[in-house]
Scaffold this motif. Structure first.
Motif, PDB file in Angstrom:
ATOM      1  N   THR A 171       0.368  -1.450  -0.102  1.00 56.57           N
ATOM      2  CA  THR A 171       0.170  -0.211  -0.105  1.00 56.57           C
ATOM      3  C   THR A 171       0.714   1.545   0.106  1.00 56.57           C
ATOM      4  O   THR A 171       0.406   1.829   0.138  1.00 56.57           O
ATOM      5  CB  THR A 171      -0.570  -0.085   1.289  1.00 56.57           C
ATOM      6  OG1 THR A 171      -0.066  -0.358   2.085  1.00 56.57           O
ATOM      7  CG2 THR A 171      -1.655  -0.746   1.183  1.00 56.57           C
ATOM      8  N   ALA A 172       2.672   1.357   0.055  1.00 57.89           N
ATOM      9  CA  ALA A 172       2.972   2.214  -0.012  1.00 57.89           C
ATOM     10  C   ALA A 172       2.728   3.317   1.451  1.00 57.89           C
ATOM     11  O   ALA A 172       3.052   4.689   1.505  1.00 57.89           O
ATOM     12  CB  ALA A 172       3.437   3.124  -0.959  1.00 57.89           C
ATOM     13  N   ALA A 173       2.795   2.389   2.612  1.00 54.32           N
ATOM     14  CA  ALA A 173       1.763   2.954   3.588  1.00 54.32           C
ATOM     15  C   ALA A 173       3.156   3.652   3.891  1.00 54.32           C
ATOM     16  O   ALA A 173       4.562   3.291   4.343  1.00 54.32           O
ATOM     17  CB  ALA A 173       1.663   2.417   4.443  1.00 54.32           C
ATOM     18  N   GLU A 174       2.636   4.817   4.442  1.00 54.38           N
ATOM     19  CA  GLU A 174       3.856   6.164   5.358  1.00 54.38           C
ATOM     20  C   GLU A 174       3.902   5.467   6.575  1.00 54.38           C
ATOM     21  O   GLU A 174       3.016   5.490   7.465  1.00 54.38           O
ATOM     22  CB  GLU A 174       4.202   7.520   5.152  1.00 54.38           C
ATOM     23  CG  GLU A 174       4.111   7.942   3.801  1.00 54.38           C
ATOM     24  CD  GLU A 174       3.370   9.714   3.765  1.00 54.38           C
ATOM     25  OE1 GLU A 174       3.562  10.418   3.941  1.00 54.38           O
ATOM     26  OE2 GLU A 174       1.849   9.214   3.340  1.00 54.38           O
ATOM     27  N   SER A 175       5.190   5.086   7.626  1.00 51.22           N
ATOM     28  CA  SER A 175       4.732   4.799   9.190  1.00 51.22           C
ATOM     29  C   SER A 175       6.075   4.808   9.600  1.00 51.22           C
ATOM     30  O   SER A 175       7.577   4.924   9.282  1.00 51.22           O
ATOM     31  CB  SER A 175       4.984   3.222   8.778  1.00 51.22           C
ATOM     32  OG  SER A 175       4.738   2.988   9.913  1.00 51.22           O
ATOM     33  N   ASP A 176       6.171   4.884  11.416  1.00 48.48           N
ATOM     34  CA  ASP A 176       7.263   5.154  11.685  1.00 48.48           C
ATOM     35  C   ASP A 176       7.954   3.812  12.500  1.00 48.48           C
ATOM     36  O   ASP A 176       8.857   4.002  12.816  1.00 48.48           O
ATOM     37  CB  ASP A 176       7.362   6.488  12.755  1.00 48.48           C
ATOM     38  CG  ASP A 176       5.761   5.231  13.827  1.00 48.48           C
ATOM     39  OD1 ASP A 176       5.798   4.736  13.287  1.00 48.48           O
ATOM     40  OD2 ASP A 176       6.090   6.789  15.304  1.00 48.48           O
TER      41      ASP A 176
END
Lengths: 492, 366
Positions: A379-384
């Motif tokens: 999903t090409a998620a942005e995550s820390d």
């Protein structure tokens, strides 16, 4: 598929992601998002079945990122050659630019501290940082096969951070031992493991000593060295071999608490058994001292049973839970011929008939960590990489560096089939953007994939079949969640 | 009817004073050492001990033989450090991997058979003792478990999608069922059974109300028969260096009233539930100048239900100078693992070496 239904599906998905309103200004939104540097698109033309490029990406990485297929296909004119070129690239990780990921990792400065400094940190801090970094690398590193192999070796040479000083030593172990040698030579990897303070702690090598008061060697590490790390349980060794190896390795210890250069591995000649030993049919003459260890490493690393044991485990991990004997033999031969060169060994694995067999694609159950990372990648998620993800890994039973027994996390599907509900919950919470500091840009993903069916085939690695489309159509509010929760996406 | 056996572990963090929870009777040393803090009345158990008056709600259990109390119980910790001693007790050894419950769960049966709520901590983080469990979840309210996913339609679609899957079909059916059960539980009326009355802020104060809420959650999960094998909950704040009575009273009150309600709520299900109450260490025999007590060694451990053989167990060494340890502490005459093992055996544990690898067992008859 009939056109009306396709149109209906398209429309319902657009509505469900709340996209219709945003479509016009999406170009602006792309700046600074995960899609800002998207490669120039070639149409994603996927088959009814998983094709070779998708298989390679699914099986050798932590999941297919929306850019992956385009980038892979750009490596050669024909898709199969391109997939092989991608494998070749992945086998030389140092040649792959990975700055973006490295920048993310650098924020976790504790992980870069030299061994002695690590003891300054609270163990919970290190545990959190290394878990976060491991997740971030799985999701964002371009060196995907390298990361998969690092995961493999962490299971093979398992260490549990909850045991004594492993809480601190594991950080250096991951960095200096497993990451450094994951695609190098097996004998060097093994040597680094045997001489690591983390393993000396975890399997009691540090208290393997003899003295004039009749203290006997501690066999724990010698046993696991043969049974798990090298020859394997059916590797044709005896209890005597274990005891003799324990004698060879006696005297290696880890510098103790509250002393200068704590954590340093050192050899104490006075705690070493100096006599002659006989290991696996070879005589190791008396008085070898610390050189006994080198002889043991050479003997076990080059033992034919080791080649077979590792070949079986690698095939299990990357081909099938019950690998065929021909696949094992091919990998075993490459390992022997190359004297344990792990890149050569992996190249042989990917060249094997079984790795190419269409019926063996999409059949390997992803373990929870892999599943979670692949949800973020696809999903090409942005995550820390932070706490909500750690909590899910714990619920799913696969937090890295926290498996208690030395055999490492199980690799077979049966051990993980009880985790579905939490996988579904994760898919649901992730796609609703309910996880703190992890976010999917639905509109960008849809734009990038061109259409709702584009999203579907991107996630599945092939076109959806008619019955699958029908199921998705029946529940339009959760299309993406359903895809991630589907039986297909649990596998790679 | 609940069939799954559940181990409920209550950890009293901070070092709970065993001599207050279980005061000795007619003991001159005790009275002399604790001129202001000695407890002089309570529920008499035998000619050696009584229960603190606020634990009186538990007395009927003791009288019915459903509660074992082990004085002078603890670990081999000699640091008297909270952090170290808690860690040691939760791991079940100094240099072992994982926690004792984690190892128990992993060894008791096929880990893949573990349900979605196999092991839980009611609180903010999974307990150390659960490390290495096949899966473990921390939560403070049912809503944390059910999450946002209350959509039956999605579950129905998934059930259909997985139906033909040879490997995952049956696990998917079980997952759907568990999810439906949890959702039903969330929407069901939260009514304790058998007219159990959990402590409220008004009746017993905030600490007891909070503890009671956690126990009620555990009771609901047990009553829903979700396959939970282990639940952990902490009752914090027992570190009574200063003004011991005011530190301990609200907590003893919470323990007594909370557990009594929990046990009433469970009713006959208590046959399948073992409750273990542990603390990292007991406290010094002599009170200090701030009307408190300092870190000691032996404390008191309680085991309730699950088929326990009740009574005051273990060896009571008395409080004479020649038996006290170090600066004047109750020695540990019973290792806590010798209490836990017979309990774990009733919950299906068979391999003592796998659960307590460092310990030579001398199980207490409980």
């Amino acid at each position: 598929m009939n056109l009306t239904r396709r149109a209906l599906l398209t429309h319902s998905m657009l509505a469900s992601t709340g996209l219709l309103a945003l479509n016009g200004c999406a170009e602006k939104l792309l700046e600074g998002t995960p899609f800002a540097n998207a490669p120039r698109k070639t149409a994603l033309s996927l088959d009814q079945a998983i094709d070779y490029p998708s298989h390679v990406l699914m099986r050798l990485s932590y999941g297919i990122h929306p850019f992956d297929r385009h980038e892979l296909l750009s490596l050669a004119n024909n898709p199969d050659d391109a997939a092989n070129a991608w494998i070749e690239q992945q086998l030389g990780p140092e040649s792959i630019d990975d700055q973006v990921c490295e920048r993310l990792i650098r924020r976790h400065e504790a992980l870069e501290q030299p061994l002695g400094e690590l003891f300054e940190y609270k163990e919970q801090v290190l545990l959190r940082e290394i878990t976060t970094a491991t997740l971030l690398r799985a999701v964002y590193s371009q060196r995907q096969l390298h990361e998969r192999l690092i995961g493999f070796w962490h299971d093979h040479f398992n260490v549990d951070m909850s045991k004594g000083e492993c809480a601190w030593l594991t950080v250096a172990y991951d960095r200096d031992v497993i990451r450094t040698h994951a695609l190098g030579h097996f004998s060097e990897l093994l040597r680094a493991v045997v001489l690591s303070p983390a393993m000396l702690w975890y399997l009691d090598g540090r208290v393997n000593r003899v003295n004039e008061f009749g203290m006997k060697p501690n066999e724990n590490y010698a046993r696991e060295l043969l049974e798990l790390h090298t020859l394997g349980l059916d590797g044709d060794y005896t209890q005597t071999d274990i005891m003799e190896i324990a004698r060879c390795l006696s005297g290696w210890s880890v510098r103790e608490q509250r002393r200068f250069r704590k954590g340093l591995v050192e050899f104490h000649p006075d705690q070493h058994d100096p006599g002659e030993k006989k290991v696996l049919g070879r005589t190791i003459p008396a008085g070898g001292g610390e050189k006994d260890l080198d002889q043991v490493i050479d003997l076990v690393a080059q033992h034919p049973a080791t080649a077979r044991h590792l070949a079986r485990k690698l095939c299990q991990h990357f081909i099938h839970d019950q690998p065929s004997s021909s696949a094992i033999a091919a990998v075993e031969q490459a390992f022997i011929r190359s004297q344990g060169d792990l890149a050569v060994t992996m190249r042989a694995l990917t060249a094997s008939t079984d790795f190419h067999a269409p019926e063996l694609r999409g059949v390997k159950l992803k373990r929870p960590f892999h599943f979670l990372a692949s949800c973020l990648r696809v999903t090409a998620a942005e995550s820390d990489g932070g706490r909500p993800l750690h909590e899910y890994l714990q619920r799913l039973g696969q937090l890295p560096f926290q498996f208690p027994t030395p055999d490492g996390q199980p690799d077979q599907a049966e051990a993980w089939t009880g985790t579905l509900l939490w996988r579904w919950r994760f898919a649901d919470e992730l796609t609703r953007n309910h996880l703190h500091k992890t976010r999917i840009r639905h509109s960008d993903l849809l734009r990038h994939c061109g259409s709702p069916s584009g999203v579907i085939s991107h996630v599945l690695g092939r076109q959806a079949h008619a019955d699958e489309k029908e199921l998705l159509l029946a529940n339009q509010e959760h299309t993406l969640a359903l895809l991630l929760a589907s039986p297909l996406f649990q596998r790679c | 009817m609940t069939t799954q056996r559940t181990l409920v572990t209550i950890f009293l963090r901070g070092g709970a004073d065993g001599l207050t929870l279980l005061p000795p009777i007619n003991d001159d040393v005790y009275r002399r050492s604790r001129p202001t803090l000695a407890v002089s009345d309570g529920h008499r158990l035998d000619d050696r001990f009584m229960l603190h008056p606020m634990l009186a709600p538990l007395a009927p259990l003791y009288d019915a033989g459903q509660m074992a109390i082990i004085p002078a119980c603890g670990s081999d910790d000699s640091t008297r450090s909270h952090f170290y001693a808690q860690d040691l007790m939760e791991h079940g050894g100094a240099t072992v991997a994982g926690g004792w419950i984690g190892r128990f769960l992993r060894n008791a049966k096929n880990p893949s058979a573990a349900g979605v709520l196999d092991a839980v901590t009611v609180g903010s983080a999974v307990s150390e003792s659960l490390r290495g469990a096949p899966n473990a979840t921390a939560f403070s309210a049912l809503e944390d478990l059910v999450g946002s996913n209350t959509d039956r339609a999605m579950l129905d679609t998934l059930a259909r999608w997985y139906a033909k899957d040879a490997l995952l079909g049956a696990p998917a059916t079980a997952a759907v069922a568990a999810s439906v059960q949890l959702q039903a539980l969330q929407h069901a009326e939260d009514k304790p059974q058998h007219n159990a009355e959990y402590p409220t802020e008004k009746s017993h104060g905030g600490i007891a109300a909070d503890f009671g809420k956690k126990l009620r959650l555990i009771a609901r999960l047990i009553q829903a028969d979700l396959g939970m094998r282990s639940a952990c909950v902490d009752l914090d704040g027992w570190d009574s260096h200063f003004m011991q009575s005011s530190v301990m009273a609200p907590r003893i009150n919470a323990l007594g009233a909370g557990l009594a309600a929990f046990i009433t709520d469970l009713g006959s299900v208590l046959d399948h539930v073992s409750i273990v109450v542990l603390s990292e260490f007991g406290r010094r025999v002599a009170e200090n100048t701030s009307l408190g007590t300092d870190h000691g060694r032996g404390g008191v451990t309680f085991v309730i239900g699950g088929g326990v053989k009740g009574g005051v167990k273990g060896t009571w060494p008395g409080l004479n100078d020649d038996v006290l340890e170090g600066p004047g502490d109750v020695p540990v005459t019973t290792d806590y693992r010798d209490v836990l093992w017979p309990v774990l055996q009733r919950h299906g544990a068979t391999n003592a070496h796998a659960v307590f690898p460092e310990h030579q067992l001398r199980s207490v008859e409980i």
